[in-house]
Design an enzyme around this catalytic site. Structure first.
Site, PDB file in Angstrom:
ATOM      1  N   HIS A   1      38.500   5.831 -20.921  1.00  0.00           N
ATOM      2  CA  HIS A   1      38.833   6.723 -22.033  1.00  0.00           C
ATOM      3  C   HIS A   1      37.623   7.040 -22.925  1.00  0.00           C
ATOM      4  O   HIS A   1      37.790   7.575 -24.025  1.00  0.00           O
ATOM      5  CB  HIS A   1      39.961   6.122 -22.880  1.00  0.00           C
TER       6      HIS A   1
ATOM      7  N   HIS B   1      45.104  -4.379 -20.412  1.00  0.00           N
ATOM      8  CA  HIS B   1      45.705  -4.644 -21.725  1.00  0.00           C
ATOM      9  C   HIS B   1      46.607  -5.875 -21.758  1.00  0.00           C
ATOM     10  O   HIS B   1      47.278  -6.094 -22.774  1.00  0.00           O
ATOM     11  CB  HIS B   1      46.478  -3.418 -22.231  1.00  0.00           C
TER      12      HIS B   1
HETATM   13 FE   LIG Z   1      42.174   0.321 -22.384  1.00  0.00          FE
HETATM   14 FE   LIG Z   2      40.897   1.764 -19.601  1.00  0.00          FE
END
Ligand SMILES: [Fe+2]
Ligand SMILES: [Fe+2]
Length: 271
Positions: free
Chosen positions: A68, A180
């Site tokens: 990202h 995550h």
């Molecule tokens: Fe991430």
């Molecule tokens: Fe990522």
């Protein structure tokens, strides 16, 4: 060297929790170096310059990114001028910013922080294994730098483990990011490199990997466009890990998980 690494900051709740936890962790653990991944800080997608500045002001030494990295276009110019913000080193030549940074650490020591990105179930980039090996050849662990920390941003655990074993004994820490969810496999590999498949996130765990659970689940129930994702806004858990390294060898002698606040069971290393 006392090092903390914190996983992907997601949205406002992640930014607020990380901003509050960083100074607390620095003093509680006597940290020499704190590295944090912030690829999801801006509403789940990317990082804005003012958010990076806030994390640095809170006490982060180096910020890493991932797939990202470029969601916020205003980061292009910022990363070109801010060496403490790094992005995966295996992006194509000509990509703004750098994939590594040498941080000055108290006591005249130096720590090399690197960011690489996996390719399994991810965008095809240059080979992260070869790019990392090439970059590492410029440094000597325990010589020119006292510690080497690599954030390996990848989806597949097999790729993360293969990466870590490939550099076991050559770096202080390989820590995975991107999924995550904190894994319970933190360990010191036989060659002395600390490893954890994923650091977890700084985000609200009443969510789907930090994003609003209804919106995220809806995308699996319906294959219609328009179910927009936004970050969950409950109190975040700050997830990461703590390692201690030997300055003479650069290898790791202790690794402990960090989970602070929010919904996950709390774990804090004893100082
Ligand atoms: Fe991430
Ligand atoms: Fe990522």
């Amino acid at each position: 060297m006392r090092i903390a690494f914190l996983g992907d900051v997601v949205g406002r709740s992640g930014r607020e929790a990380a901003g509050a936890a960083i100074p607390r962790l620095r003093s509680a653990l006597g940290l020499d170096l704190l590295v944090i991944n912030a690829e999801n800080a801006s509403h789940g997608f990317g990082l804005a310059p003012d958010m990076a500045q806030a994390l640095f002001a809170a006490g982060a030494d180096v910020i890493t990114l991932g797939n990202h990295a470029w969601d916020r276009k205003d980061i292009f110019g910022y990363i070109a001028a801010e060496p403490r913000l790094i992005r995966p080193l295996n992006f194509p030549p000509g990509t703004p910013g750098a994939g590594f940074h040498v941080a000055e650490v108290p006591g005249g020591r130096r720590a090399l922080v690197m960011n690489a990105m996996g390719r399994l179930f991810m965008d095809p980039l240059d080979c992260p294994f070869r790019a990392t090996a090439q970059e590492l050849s410029r440094y000597r662990l325990g010589g020119t730098v006292q510690a080497i920390v690599i954030d390996f941003h990848a989806e597949a655990t097999s790729e993360k483990m293969s990466f870590a074993h490939s550099f076991d004994g050559q770096v202080s820490l390989v820590v995975g990011t991107h999924t995550h969810c904190p894994t319970a496999d933190h360990q010191i590999l036989p060659g002395g490199t600390a490893y954890q498949s994923d650091a977890g996130m700084c985000g609200d765990y009443d969510s789907v990997i930090g994003m609003d659970k209804q919106g995220a689940a809806g995308r699996f129930w319906r294959k219609l466009p328009g179910d927009k994702l936004s970050p969950a806004d409950g109190i975040a858990t700050v997830c990461g890990l703590y390692v201690e390294t030997n300055d003479l060898t650069g290898l790791c002698c202790r690794i402990e998980p960090i989970r602070l606040g929010g919904r996950l069971s709390e774990v804090l290393p004893k100082p």
